[in-house]
Enzyme design. Structure first.
Site, PDB file in Angstrom:
ATOM      1  N   TYR A  53      -1.456  -0.914  10.567  1.00 31.68           N
ATOM      2  CA  TYR A  53      -1.645  -1.167   9.132  1.00 31.68           C
ATOM      3  C   TYR A  53      -0.397  -0.715   8.362  1.00 31.68           C
ATOM      4  CZ  TYR A  53      -3.887  -1.070   4.509  1.00 31.68           C
ATOM      5  OH  TYR A  53      -4.209  -1.283   3.191  1.00 31.68           O
ATOM      6  N   SER A  88       0.869  -1.185   0.000  1.00 31.43           N
ATOM      7  CA  SER A  88       0.000   0.000   0.000  1.00 31.43           C
ATOM      8  C   SER A  88       0.902   1.229   0.000  1.00 31.43           C
ATOM      9  CB  SER A  88      -0.863   0.004   1.266  1.00 31.43           C
ATOM     10  OG  SER A  88      -1.432   1.281   1.483  1.00 31.43           O
TER      11      SER A  88
HETATM   12  N1  LIG Z   1      -8.845  -0.184   0.174  1.00 34.10           N
HETATM   13  C1  LIG Z   1      -7.793   0.551  -0.115  1.00 34.10           C
HETATM   14  O1  LIG Z   1      -7.922   1.737  -0.322  1.00 34.10           O
HETATM   15  C2  LIG Z   1      -6.446  -0.115  -0.187  1.00 34.10           C
HETATM   16  C3  LIG Z   1      -5.332   0.666  -0.523  1.00 34.10           C
HETATM   17  C4  LIG Z   1      -4.086   0.047  -0.615  1.00 34.10           C
HETATM   18  C5  LIG Z   1      -3.954  -1.306  -0.385  1.00 34.10           C
HETATM   19  N2  LIG Z   1      -5.061  -2.038  -0.045  1.00 34.10           N
HETATM   20  C6  LIG Z   1      -4.869  -3.467   0.179  1.00 34.10           C
HETATM   21  O2  LIG Z   1      -5.542  -4.158  -0.851  1.00 34.10           O
HETATM   22  C7  LIG Z   1      -5.852  -5.487  -0.389  1.00 34.10           C
HETATM   23  C8  LIG Z   1      -7.319  -5.759  -0.703  1.00 34.10           C
HETATM   24  O3  LIG Z   1      -8.102  -4.926   0.116  1.00 34.10           O
HETATM   25  P1  LIG Z   1      -9.500  -4.321  -0.354  1.00 34.10           P
HETATM   26  O4  LIG Z   1      -9.406  -2.864  -0.126  1.00 34.10           O
HETATM   27  O5  LIG Z   1      -9.860  -4.821  -1.688  1.00 34.10           O
HETATM   28  O6  LIG Z   1     -10.449  -4.887   0.807  1.00 34.10           O
HETATM   29  P2  LIG Z   1     -11.557  -6.052   0.787  1.00 34.10           P
HETATM   30  O7  LIG Z   1     -11.951  -6.245   2.214  1.00 34.10           O
HETATM   31  O8  LIG Z   1     -12.636  -5.687  -0.172  1.00 34.10           O
HETATM   32  O9  LIG Z   1     -10.764  -7.328   0.274  1.00 34.10           O
HETATM   33  C9  LIG Z   1      -9.973  -8.123   1.144  1.00 34.10           C
HETATM   34  C10 LIG Z   1     -10.491  -9.550   1.125  1.00 34.10           C
HETATM   35  O10 LIG Z   1      -9.662 -10.350   1.985  1.00 34.10           O
HETATM   36  C11 LIG Z   1     -10.507 -11.242   2.688  1.00 34.10           C
HETATM   37  N3  LIG Z   1      -9.855 -11.705   3.903  1.00 34.10           N
HETATM   38  C12 LIG Z   1      -9.676 -11.024   5.067  1.00 34.10           C
HETATM   39  N4  LIG Z   1      -9.081 -11.793   5.973  1.00 34.10           N
HETATM   40  C13 LIG Z   1      -8.858 -12.992   5.367  1.00 34.10           C
HETATM   41  C14 LIG Z   1      -8.288 -14.214   5.814  1.00 34.10           C
HETATM   42  N5  LIG Z   1      -7.831 -14.354   7.074  1.00 34.10           N
HETATM   43  N6  LIG Z   1      -8.210 -15.260   4.942  1.00 34.10           N
HETATM   44  C15 LIG Z   1      -8.696 -15.133   3.673  1.00 34.10           C
HETATM   45  N7  LIG Z   1      -9.270 -13.996   3.208  1.00 34.10           N
HETATM   46  C16 LIG Z   1      -9.349 -12.940   4.049  1.00 34.10           C
HETATM   47  C17 LIG Z   1     -11.743 -10.390   2.977  1.00 34.10           C
HETATM   48  O11 LIG Z   1     -12.862 -11.177   3.369  1.00 34.10           O
HETATM   49  C18 LIG Z   1     -11.924  -9.680   1.650  1.00 34.10           C
HETATM   50  O12 LIG Z   1     -12.705 -10.432   0.766  1.00 34.10           O
HETATM   51  C19 LIG Z   1      -5.502  -5.513   1.095  1.00 34.10           C
HETATM   52  O13 LIG Z   1      -4.246  -6.103   1.271  1.00 34.10           O
HETATM   53  C20 LIG Z   1      -5.451  -4.039   1.442  1.00 34.10           C
HETATM   54  O14 LIG Z   1      -4.632  -3.801   2.564  1.00 34.10           O
HETATM   55  C21 LIG Z   1      -6.293  -1.485   0.053  1.00 34.10           C
END
Ligand SMILES: NC(=O)c1ccc[n+]([C@@H]2O[C@H](COP(=O)([O-])OP(=O)(O)OC[C@H]3O[C@@H](n4cnc5c(N)ncnc54)[C@H](O)[C@@H]3O)[C@@H](O)[C@H]2O)c1
Length: 275
Positions: A156, A143
């Site tokens: 985080y 991120s």
């Molecule tokens: N949302 C943002 O703005 C953003 C920005 C930068 C990076 N990210 C990163 O992107 C990635 C995806 O996040 P997102 O924003 O799409 O969120 P999201 O919650 O929509 O997707 C994450 C998925 O991971 C699953 N998950 C959580 N714990 C788990 C576990 N123990 N085992 C298996 N699956 C599990 C959740 O149920 C979910 O479906 C993450 O690593 C997040 O940190 C997000």
């Protein structure tokens, strides 16, 4: 000929947000796709969308048993794995350290680091042999929070920094047969990133934040005029997951919409919407 023809791709945490968008993109590029997801509800939706086309596995990335069961399911269906994409994650609630009750710090650390860090490490360990056989790839999700303050709270931010370092170290350890890279997104539209149970915030999702306010804040900081959808990150992940990437390992691509290319002299919102 498509980018991921003859590629078997496993996406961890593909139930919503980034991982789901990447899964859709990889399918469109010809890949065989498997998704491991902890949420049973999300798996119902995935089944409705993909039917039998995508291999769906209910599992938790912090469980060795679940990861091994996922491995068995992938190998039973396709006999090999070409790319492991880590897209799972949770948020830390963005609470300043001083405001986190002292007696919650350890459980908050454990919860965030187990899912956001240990899950990537365990998966790499479980699948490395298969990826060596296929001369495959690992792509992990960091991120912009790993590069600058205020992309989340301390837990985080530290976890995402750890992912960046894991990419460096595993690229070194797994070379030359497995390429290991990362992507560091800034914002993601339609994210359901949840808060930590350790602070009672497991019911809070990023998608609960009113869209306009989130968008306004995001666009005031970035140079590009949109908050990317998960699908827009798909090409980056797909390329790094593919055999066509013969030039990069140990790198994390900062996909930040120009966020860091600001020296902030003009402190106001620059109106780029619609341009
Ligand atoms: N949302 C943002 O703005 C953003 C920005 C930068 C990076 N990210 C990163 O992107 C990635 C995806 O996040 P997102 O924003 O799409 O969120 P999201 O919650 O929509 O997707 C994450 C998925 O991971 C699953 N998950 C959580 N714990 C788990 C576990 N123990 N085992 C298996 N699956 C599990 C959740 O149920 C979910 O479906 C993450 O690593 C997040 O940190 C997000």
């Amino acid at each position: 000929m498509q980018l991921l023809d003859d590629h078997v791709v496993l996406i961890l945490g593909g139930g919503s947000g980034l991982g789901l968008g990447v899964a859709r993109h990889c399918l469109g590029e010809g890949a065989h796709v498997a998704i491991m997801e902890v949420s049973a509800d999300k798996l119902v939706d995935l089944k409705a969308e993909f039917g039998e086309e995508v291999l769906l596995v209910h599992g938790d990335v912090t469980s060795i048993e679940d990861l091994e069961a996922t491995r068995t399911a992938v190998l039973d269906r396709w006999g090999r794995l070409d790319a492991l994409i880590g897209a799972q994650g949770i948020f830390d609630g963005n609470i300043p350290l001083k405001d986190v009750p002292l007696d919650r710090i350890e459980s908050l650390f454990d919860e965030v680091f187990h899912i956001d860090v240990l899950g990537y490490i365990l998966a790499a360990r479980v699948f490395v042999g298969d990826l060596e056989q296929s001369h495959g790839a690992i792509v992990l999700t960091s991120s912009t929070a790993a590069y600058a303050a205020d992309g989340g709270g301390l837990f985080y931010t530290a976890a995402k920094g750890a992912v960046r370092s894991i990419v460096n170290q595993l690229a070194f350890e797994f070379a030359p047969r497995v390429r290991v890279n990362g992507v560091a997104p800034s914002g993601i539209a339609n994210s359901q990133l949840r808060g930590p149970a350790a602070l009672g915030l497991e019911g809070n999702k990023q998608s609960d934040i009113p869209k306009e306010a989130f968008l306004e804040q995001f666009l005031s900081l970035t140079l590009m005029p949109t908050l990317p959808t998960p699908e827009e990150y798909g090409p980056l992940f797909a390329y790094l997951a593919s055999r066509h990437n013969t030039t990069m390992t140990g790198q994390t691509i900062v996909a930040d919409q120009g966020l860091f290319n600001r020296a902030v002299i003009s402190n106001g919102t620059v109106d780029r919407v619609g341009q």
